[in-house]
Design a protein around this motif. Structure first.
Motif, PDB file in Angstrom:
ATOM      1  N   ARG A  54      50.382  22.284  44.669  1.00 31.10           N
ATOM      2  CA  ARG A  54      51.336  21.323  45.234  1.00 31.10           C
ATOM      3  C   ARG A  54      51.232  21.318  46.755  1.00 31.10           C
ATOM      4  NH1 ARG A  54      56.551  22.216  47.186  1.00 31.10           N
ATOM      5  NH2 ARG A  54      56.725  24.294  46.251  1.00 31.10           N
ATOM      6  N   ARG A  61      47.947  15.014  51.842  1.00 26.02           N
ATOM      7  CA  ARG A  61      48.677  13.799  52.184  1.00 26.02           C
ATOM      8  C   ARG A  61      48.955  13.741  53.686  1.00 26.02           C
ATOM      9  NH1 ARG A  61      53.518  12.873  53.288  1.00 26.02           N
ATOM     10  NH2 ARG A  61      54.312  14.866  52.506  1.00 26.02           N
ATOM     11  N   VAL A  85      48.099  11.702  41.295  1.00 29.02           N
ATOM     12  CA  VAL A  85      49.063  10.987  42.130  1.00 29.02           C
ATOM     13  C   VAL A  85      48.758  11.287  43.583  1.00 29.02           C
ATOM     14  CG1 VAL A  85      50.986  10.728  40.562  1.00 29.02           C
ATOM     15  CG2 VAL A  85      50.553  12.935  41.636  1.00 29.02           C
ATOM     16  N   GLY A  86      49.020  10.338  44.440  1.00 32.95           N
ATOM     17  CA  GLY A  86      48.803  10.547  45.862  1.00 32.95           C
ATOM     18  C   GLY A  86      47.342  10.715  46.182  1.00 32.95           C
ATOM     19  N   GLY A 251      59.115  19.739  50.545  1.00 39.03           N
ATOM     20  CA  GLY A 251      58.017  19.631  49.595  1.00 39.03           C
ATOM     21  C   GLY A 251      56.730  20.222  50.140  1.00 39.03           C
TER      22      GLY A 251
ATOM     23  N   SER B  27      61.292  18.545  45.042  1.00 38.90           N
ATOM     24  CA  SER B  27      60.018  18.682  45.762  1.00 38.90           C
ATOM     25  C   SER B  27      59.602  20.130  45.885  1.00 38.90           C
ATOM     26  CB  SER B  27      60.083  17.990  47.124  1.00 38.90           C
ATOM     27  OG  SER B  27      61.112  18.562  47.887  1.00 38.90           O
ATOM     28  N   SER B  28      60.497  21.048  45.635  1.00 40.13           N
ATOM     29  CA  SER B  28      60.021  22.436  45.641  1.00 40.13           C
ATOM     30  C   SER B  28      59.530  22.838  44.258  1.00 40.13           C
ATOM     31  CB  SER B  28      61.115  23.384  46.151  1.00 40.13           C
ATOM     32  OG  SER B  28      62.188  23.382  45.226  1.00 40.13           O
ATOM     33  N   LYS B  29      59.686  21.954  43.299  1.00 42.16           N
ATOM     34  CA  LYS B  29      59.216  22.275  41.950  1.00 42.16           C
ATOM     35  C   LYS B  29      57.896  21.569  41.632  1.00 42.16           C
ATOM     36  CE  LYS B  29      62.671  24.737  40.558  1.00 42.16           C
ATOM     37  NZ  LYS B  29      62.590  25.746  41.646  1.00 42.16           N
ATOM     38  N   PHE B  31      54.810  18.398  42.849  1.00 44.21           N
ATOM     39  CA  PHE B  31      54.238  17.622  43.944  1.00 44.21           C
ATOM     40  C   PHE B  31      54.656  16.155  43.825  1.00 44.21           C
ATOM     41  CE2 PHE B  31      50.758  14.753  45.217  1.00 44.21           C
ATOM     42  CZ  PHE B  31      50.926  14.877  46.581  1.00 44.21           C
ATOM     43  N   PRO B  33      54.148  12.616  45.801  1.00 51.29           N
ATOM     44  CA  PRO B  33      53.241  12.109  46.838  1.00 51.29           C
ATOM     45  C   PRO B  33      53.941  11.259  47.893  1.00 51.29           C
ATOM     46  CG  PRO B  33      53.006  10.813  44.854  1.00 51.29           C
ATOM     47  CD  PRO B  33      54.005  11.877  44.535  1.00 51.29           C
ATOM     48  N   ASN B  75      55.945  11.560  39.524  1.00 50.86           N
ATOM     49  CA  ASN B  75      55.222  12.785  39.183  1.00 50.86           C
ATOM     50  C   ASN B  75      56.155  13.969  38.923  1.00 50.86           C
ATOM     51  OD1 ASN B  75      52.741  14.089  38.582  1.00 50.86           O
ATOM     52  ND2 ASN B  75      52.888  15.206  40.526  1.00 50.86           N
TER      53      ASN B  75
END
Ligand code: SAM
Lengths: 276, 699
Positions: A54, A61, A85-86, A251, B27-29, B31, B33, B75
């Motif tokens: 991740r 990104r 994705v991304g 994130g 978002s900490s679990k 990904f 985008p 996602n």
């Protein structure tokens, strides 16, 4: 006797593939039972594996956004994997619609899949080739047709250089790409390391080695990864843990400090004057 | 679709707070985008949608499903993502008391969240199935691509296999060859079809079998590296062939594993090592002794033979062998040579003899004569009898004959080299007489032949150096002595011997086969000259070339003439070709055909060396497409002799048949007059002008 039986690498559904295992860890469903088994084994020895992929993807990104915002319009993504994705073209084209992207991977399924996804996009293409054969990669019609080597290009090498063995001399290998890039081009690398948690990482590498996959993980130290940027000027903050390269939100980082630095990441720019 | 949401600042603040927290946890679990701020913005949208669902019962299910679906699109596909979402969102919504009456709030929130979970599951199933299907398609495509590449590389392999001199075979793990190429068959001297199906263990020398088994065991136990070793193979004749043998495991998509076998002929290497002398002394194709072996045996035989009977050497050359290789292909040629080798051995099976192959189509037989040995004539007859029995080769019925030079009972002190030289010269002399001839060595003749051959041998070089010239001799009209045409001649200005005249040039060229290219060249030069004269003199001045017998019979003659004419732009009627009467009347269909076609092209065909014998005359009048006959002065003898008078009568018949007459070699005015009287239109010879460069004609 069955050892002699043979299916091309990447198509044998009894052998896990790095590309599909990575997809599994990222939460995708482009994978097979063998790949999930290898992914689960990875998670056993390295519970943060999901966070690592991740964070790597988040770094990708941020790096691509950074480059597109600085005017780079061409991307050569080697070891691109299975589009999930991304993807690079989505990120770049969000900044500037005309960005051109060539995806290169040695995995035939990853490339077949990329072609499926990219069929309608004339600014992107996918090529099955090997990072370790720069002249081959650089002379493919898809590459020379879409990319203009007189203009800056961003060479993206994410989580792929650590599959190049020391005797294959990754430094010299990358220089053969660098020689072809116009001044003002960029190189982006993310590379797993065992500078911390050496034992855990050794077991992670063993997991890959003991699978039937042909790929081997070769960790490199901070100094060694920095050396790969020979001839480039490192963009701030230099070669750092992948979470620490210009993070922009939660994130982008993990709760476990080690996960944040388990992969070295950096962006280098080929100087306009002087240089190599 | 928007139901009114409470627009108070508190409500907005609460929703924003929920979105922020949700974004953080998600978002900490997993990904996602997009940048953090963008994610928060999107999640705020979701929160508002869900709130609307709580507010309006009618909207509850739809709003919940939409958000569940949208989460997967971001996602957030893991169970964890769903868990945190359900937890945080239900808590958040339950805290927003303004959304619904207290007694309804719980129920509505449960409704919305249940729908969210259902939407999530639906979408995740659909997306997983879609991705798996895509993966299947990609796998299939990659497989197809790999197969196509495999096919292409198989094609490349087959091509290589066919053309390499390295022996290549595929063996099962038991060593049985399931496929092998021609080179391997050659190395072991067997038929290709015979080799496939044999076991590699039977092809290898018994002493190497154990080692080979060890190699195979290593490969079958999963070794992936190939094994290269020097090994000995067994040829069909029991001789060994040294090879460098490489075994590699063959990985296959289907079917049991195999071993790829490469056998590189290492004979040369071993010759150097002095390990083997069979190959050094034998011809590879026929397995006969070669010239070197023959020579040493001859040397020995000369010393040890019974002086009363001596030895005989037969030197053979197959007639027209190039026809087999040129026309029917190399394989047929090779086959013919092998058959000939076997038959020659059979002829002398009773004798103390050796049959050798000297070169291309040359063989030699050494016979150490005994009292019972048949005489030379009988031997020759036997040889040609066995050779002439027709046989089939690759679907063609072929028969061969040989021309033979014989050296019979040479003196004991002769050296093998001199003896073989003599045999060679005799053979060439025999060949000069045609096919299926033979000749006995004759020492005086040898001396002459040797000089001629050395001269003939240097002729091609001389031609290249420009020592050979094309000359023109005027042919004049007897009525007014005007030059009517030009005869084309060759002259070799030899640096040591001086000028060699036309006839000798032709004889030498005919000996070496140079005549065909040389004649073509002469024709071309002459036609270019004739064309130049037409332009300069503004009149037609034909050139005339006398074909030699082999030129006249050359199947390419017509093509050559047509090409020369079209290249030079000379009208066909300005070219005259003389055909030797003997060749034409010698019952050789090719010559007559050639002349017929040339005449149809309007090339002037003339009969050379016409003898006016009754037989020739009849054939001449029998519709041959001849514009004129050419006679030489000697044939006419003295003008008022009986011969001349008889000849005059014959020539009248020729003239009456509409055939022209030209005389050559005219030396005196009387002769010229006589020719004119018997109806000759033109003549050439010393009386008029000698041959010379082009301006000899125009002067
Ligand atoms: C871990 S994935 C990384 C995917 C993507 N670059 C990312 O960072 O998200 C590594 C990919 O590199 C590919 N790869 C490994 N060795 C390679 C090589 N020598 N040449 C090209 N691709 C290679 C694998 O097939 C796989 O798809």
């Amino acid at each position: 006797m069955s050892d002699l039986d043979w299916v091309p690498e990447g198509i044998d559904i009894t052998v896990p593939s790095v590309a599909r295992t990575y997809d599994y860890l990222l939460g995708g469903a482009h994978n097979l039972a063998v790949d999930r088994a290898m992914g689960d084994q990875m998670l056993q020895v390295l519970p943060g594996a999901r966070d690592l992929v991740r964070l790597n993807r988040s770094f990708l990104r941020r790096a691509v956004t950074y480059l597109a915002e600085r005017g780079v319009r061409q991307f050569l993504d080697i070891g691109s994997g299975i589009p999930t994705v991304g993807n690079v073209h989505e990120i770049a084209q969000e900044v500037a619609p005309g960005c051109r992207v060539v995806y290169v991977d040695k995995d035939p399924v990853a490339i077949a899949h990329s072609r499926l996804i990219l069929a309608d996009d004339e600014n992107t293409t996918a090529v099955q080739a090997d990072l370790r054969e720069p002249e081959d990669v650089l002379s493919r019609p898809e590459v020379t047709g879409l990319l203009d080597f007189d203009e800056p290009i961003a060479l993206l090498l994410l989580l792929v250089v650590h599959f190049v063995r020391p005797e294959e001399e990754p430094g010299k290998l990358l220089a053969r790409y660098g020689d072809r890039l116009a001044p003002g081009s960029f190189m982006v690398i993310s590379h797993a390391t065992a500078d911390d948690r050496a034992e855990t990482m050794r077991r992670a590498a063993d997991t890959v080695r003991e699978s039937k996959s042909k790929d081997n993980l070769v960790y490199r130290t901070h100094a060694e990864v920095t050396e790969l940027f020979d001839g480039y000027e490192l963009v701030e903050p230099g070669v750092v843990g992948h979470a620490l390269w210009r993070p922009g939100g939660v994130g982008d980082i993990a709760d476990t400090a080690e996960d944040n630095t388990q992969v070295w990441a950096g962006v280098g720019r080929k100087p306009v004057i002087g240089g190599r | 679709m928007t139901a009114p949401l409470p627009q108070d600042a508190d409500g907005l603040r609460a929703r924003t707070k929920l979105a922020k927290k949700w974004a953080y946890l998600l978002s900490s679990k997993t990904f996602i985008p997009m940048a953090g701020a963008e994610l928060e913005r999107q999640l705020l949208g979701f929160v508002e949608r869900l709130c609307a669902g709580v507010v309006s019962e009618a909207l509850a299910q739809r709003a919940g499903r939409e958000v569940g679906d949208a989460l997967v699109a971001l996602n957030c596909t893991s169970a964890e993502s769903l868990q945190v979402s359900v937890e945080i969102v239900s808590k958040g919504l339950l805290g927003m008391s303004s959304l619904a009456p207290p007694d309804k709030l719980r129920e509505r929130v449960v409704d919305v969240i249940a729908s969210l979970a259902a939407g999530f599951v639906d979408r995740i199933r659909a997306s997983t199935l879609a991705q798996q299907e895509q993966l299947g398609r990609s796998l299939y495509k990659a497989m197809r691509q790999a197969q196509a590449e495999l096919q292409a590389s198989e094609l490349r392999f087959e091509l290589l296999e066919e053309h390499l001199s390295t022996g290549i075979a595929t063996a099962g793990l038991d060593g049985r060859l399931v496929r092998s190429n021609g080179a391997l068959a050659r190395i072991v001297d067997r038929q290709p079809a015979e080799v496939t199906g044999m076991s590699l263990f039977d092809l290898v020398h018994p002493e190497d079998r154990t080692a080979l088994r060890t190699d195979f065991a290593q490969l079958t136990e999963g070794g992936t590296a190939s094994i290269t070793q020097p090994r000995r193979l067994l040829r069909a004749d029991g001789e060994r062939a040294w090879v460098t043998l490489t075994l590699s495991p063959l990985r296959r998509i289907e079917g049991p594993a195999q071993v790829m076998v490469l056998a590189e002929d290492a004979t040369d290497v071993n010759l150097l090592q002095g390990q083997l002398n069979h190959q050094a002394l034998h011809d590879v194709l026929t397995r006969l002794p070669n010239r070197q072996y023959f020579t040493s045996r001859l040397e020995q035989a000369l010393r040890t033979a019974d002086p009363g009977t001596g030895v005989s050497v037969f030197h053979l050359d197959l007639d027209g062998f190039s026809r087999f290789t040129g026309g029917l292909g190399r394989a047929v040629g090779d086959h013919v040579l092998k058959i000939v080798a076997g038959r020659l051995q059979a002829v002398v099976a009773e004798e103390n003899a050796m049959v050798a192959r000297f070169g291309h189509d040359e063989f030699a037989i050494l016979v150490e004569n005994k009292q019972t040995t048949p005489d030379v004539v009988t031997m020759i007859r036997r040889i040609n009898d066995v050779l002439s029995a027709p046989f089939h080769s690759d679907g063609n019925r072929v028969a061969v004959s040989a021309t033979i030079g014989v050296v019979h009972r040479p003196p004991r002190d002769s050296t093998p080299a001199a003896l073989l030289d003599s045999a060679d010269l005799t053979l060439r002399r025999a060949k000069g007489n045609g096919r299926r001839q033979w000749e006995l060595a004759d020492r005086a003749q040898d001396g002459r032949d040797r000089r001629t051959f050395s001269l003939a041998a240097t002729m091609p070089g001389a031609w290249e150096n420009g020592e050979i010239q094309v000359l023109y001799r005027p042919v004049v009209r007897l009525s007014d002595r005007q030059v009517e045409s030009a005869e084309v001649l060759l002259r070799w200005d030899h640096p040591k011997l001086g000028a060699l005249p036309h006839e000798q040039c032709l004889a030498l060229a005919e000996d070496t086969g140079l005549i065909v290219p040389l004649g073509t060249w002469a024709l071309r030069v002459a036609c270019e000259q004739a064309r130049a004269w037409r332009r300069e003199l503004r009149r037609d001045l034909p050139v005339r070339w006398a074909l030699t017998p082999s030129q006249a019979a050359d199947p390419d003659l017509l093509g050559v003439v047509r090409e020369v004419l079209s290249d030079t732009g000379l009208p066909p009627s300005s070219l005259r070709l003389g055909a030797p009467a003997q060749a034409l009347f010698g019952d050789r269909g090719e010559v007559a055909d050639n002349l017929q076609y040339l005449a149809e092209d309007e090339v002037g065909v003339e009969l050379e060396e016409f003898t006016a014998a009754p037989g020739d005359l009849v054939r001449l009048l029998d519709g041959l497409p001849v514009r004129a006959v050419r006679m030489t002065q000697s044939a006419a003898a003295e003008p008022d002799s009986a011969v001349a008078r008889a000849l005059a009568g014959v020539l009248e018949v020729v003239r009456d048949a509409g055939v022209g007459l030209t005389a050559a070699g005219v030396t005196t005015p009387e002769q010229a007059r006589w020719w004119r009287e018997v109806g000759a239109d033109t003549a050439s010879g010393p009386l008029f002008a000698p041959a010379g460069p082009p301006d000899a004609i125009t002067r």
